[in-house]
Design an enzyme around this catalytic site. Structure first.
Site, PDB file in Angstrom:
ATOM      1  N   THR A  98       0.512  -1.093  -0.020  1.00 20.75           N
ATOM      2  CA  THR A  98      -0.020  -0.401   0.196  1.00 20.75           C
ATOM      3  C   THR A  98       0.828   1.519  -0.450  1.00 20.75           C
ATOM      4  O   THR A  98       1.700   1.456   1.025  1.00 20.75           O
ATOM      5  CB  THR A  98      -1.153   0.274   1.157  1.00 20.75           C
ATOM      6  OG1 THR A  98      -1.921  -1.190   0.908  1.00 20.75           O
ATOM      7  CG2 THR A  98      -1.932   1.400   1.154  1.00 20.75           C
ATOM      8  N   LYS A 173      -6.845   1.422  -3.307  1.00 22.30           N
ATOM      9  CA  LYS A 173      -6.693   0.682  -2.179  1.00 22.30           C
ATOM     10  C   LYS A 173      -7.755   2.256  -0.807  1.00 22.30           C
ATOM     11  O   LYS A 173      -7.784   1.974   0.236  1.00 22.30           O
ATOM     12  CB  LYS A 173      -5.524   0.473  -1.809  1.00 22.30           C
ATOM     13  CG  LYS A 173      -5.014   0.371  -0.233  1.00 22.30           C
ATOM     14  CD  LYS A 173      -6.008  -0.637  -0.290  1.00 22.30           C
ATOM     15  CE  LYS A 173      -5.769  -1.158   1.234  1.00 22.30           C
ATOM     16  NZ  LYS A 173      -4.166  -1.881   1.599  1.00 22.30           N
ATOM     17  N   LYS A 241      -0.028   5.302   8.275  1.00 22.52           N
ATOM     18  CA  LYS A 241       0.696   5.981   7.040  1.00 22.52           C
ATOM     19  C   LYS A 241      -0.171   5.143   5.693  1.00 22.52           C
ATOM     20  O   LYS A 241       0.001   6.377   5.264  1.00 22.52           O
ATOM     21  CB  LYS A 241       1.600   4.842   6.781  1.00 22.52           C
ATOM     22  CG  LYS A 241       2.691   4.349   6.057  1.00 22.52           C
ATOM     23  CD  LYS A 241       1.992   3.535   4.653  1.00 22.52           C
ATOM     24  CE  LYS A 241       1.932   2.348   4.768  1.00 22.52           C
ATOM     25  NZ  LYS A 241       1.418   1.390   3.717  1.00 22.52           N
TER      26      LYS A 241
END
Length: 288
Positions: A98, A173, A241
């Site tokens: 990711t 995502k 994050k």
């Protein structure tokens, strides 16, 4: 002959994902920054280990990666010891990290110049999804390259879909993480309200989970949230994050994400409570 696949990064996601490739009949060679982890994987699954990404990528038809962030991804791709330096012409790099859409497009362009394929293919489903081979994979990149790599990704996935050109997987995502953040906060407030109202919160969930309020988070996290159990699942540090990537992209594209920005700060509160490694459902702890 079985296709040869390199897998870079054997964390909680990559370790079982690479194992599923062996079970699917592929010839697998692994690389991990901590070599002892790679050796443990080989001891469990067989295959081979390499000491550098370039060594792992040599003669591989596909190179899959699942590392920490943009800089980690660059480090395993680029330079003399990076995977791109070892890959043969026509090989395909599939990135399950990711990361940002920006780094996906950057590496796609470099790979294309070198005669390599590159797909950004972040996953959703967490550690359990990786272990059970039922991840959702969101993919960006050239359609023809995707068609060659899709059967490989099916080894550890329940759903694999190409969403568009380079970067589209990472952008999808981001949508996933936006939706999860809001859902977890809403679920936390609902459970908190139920308890303050003197209701049996588990009974409430049993009823409302049969209606429009139902969600994966409710089905899979409400019981542990009510029990105050958070030593599992997707860590708060990782979510922050991811949300940082989302908010950076929103600043670039002009999207307004007030709830996401607020939830990111709520996760900051959880970190200050010592919950950096707690599951993302630990948002409930802020309300206690």
């Amino acid at each position: 002959m079985a296709q040869r696949i390199a897998f870079l990064g054997l964390g909680v996601m990559g370790y079982p994902m690479a194992g599923h490739l062996v079970k699917a009949g592929y010839e697998v060679i692994v690389y991990n920054r901590t070599a002892s982890k790679a050796q443990a994987w080989v001891d469990q699954y067989g295959g081979e280990l390499a000491l550098t990404p370039a060594e792992a990528a040599k003669e591989a038809d596909f190179v899959m990666a699942c590392v920490g962030n943009d800089n980690d991804l660059r480090s395993v791709c680029l330079g003399e010891q990076g995977a791109f330096a070892g890959m043969k012409a026509g090989a395909v790099f599939v990135d399950h990290t990711t990361a940002s859409a920006e780094v996906a497009r950057e590496l796609y362009a470099i790979a294309k110049e070198q005669g390599l394929g590159f797909l950004d293919a972040p996953v959703s489903g967490g550690q359990a999804g990786a272990e059970n081979g039922v991840l959702t994979v969101m993919v960006g990149g050239d359609a023809a390259i995707y068609d060659t790599a899709e059967p490989v990704m099916q080894s550890y996935a329940r759903s694999v879909k190409r969403l568009g050109e380079s970067g589209a997987g990472q952008l999808t995502k981001m949508v996933n993480q936006i939706c999860i953040g809001g859902l977890v906060q809403a679920l936390s407030e609902g459970l908190h309200f139920a308890q303050k109202a003197g209701l049996d919160a588990e009974a409430v969930v049993e009823v409302i989970s049969k209606g429009a309020a139902q969600s994966w988070q409710m089905e899979n996290r409400s019981k542990t949230m009510l029990a105050g159990e958070y030593e599992h699942g997707f860590a708060v540090d990782w979510m922050r994050k991811d949300l940082g990537i989302v908010l950076d992209e929103a600043r670039r594209n002009g999207a307004s994400l007030p709830v996401t920005a607020m939830v990111d700060q709520f996760y900051s509160d959880v970190q200050k409570q010592g919950g950096s490694r707690w599951d993302t459902s630990s948002l409930l702890t802020r309300l206690k």
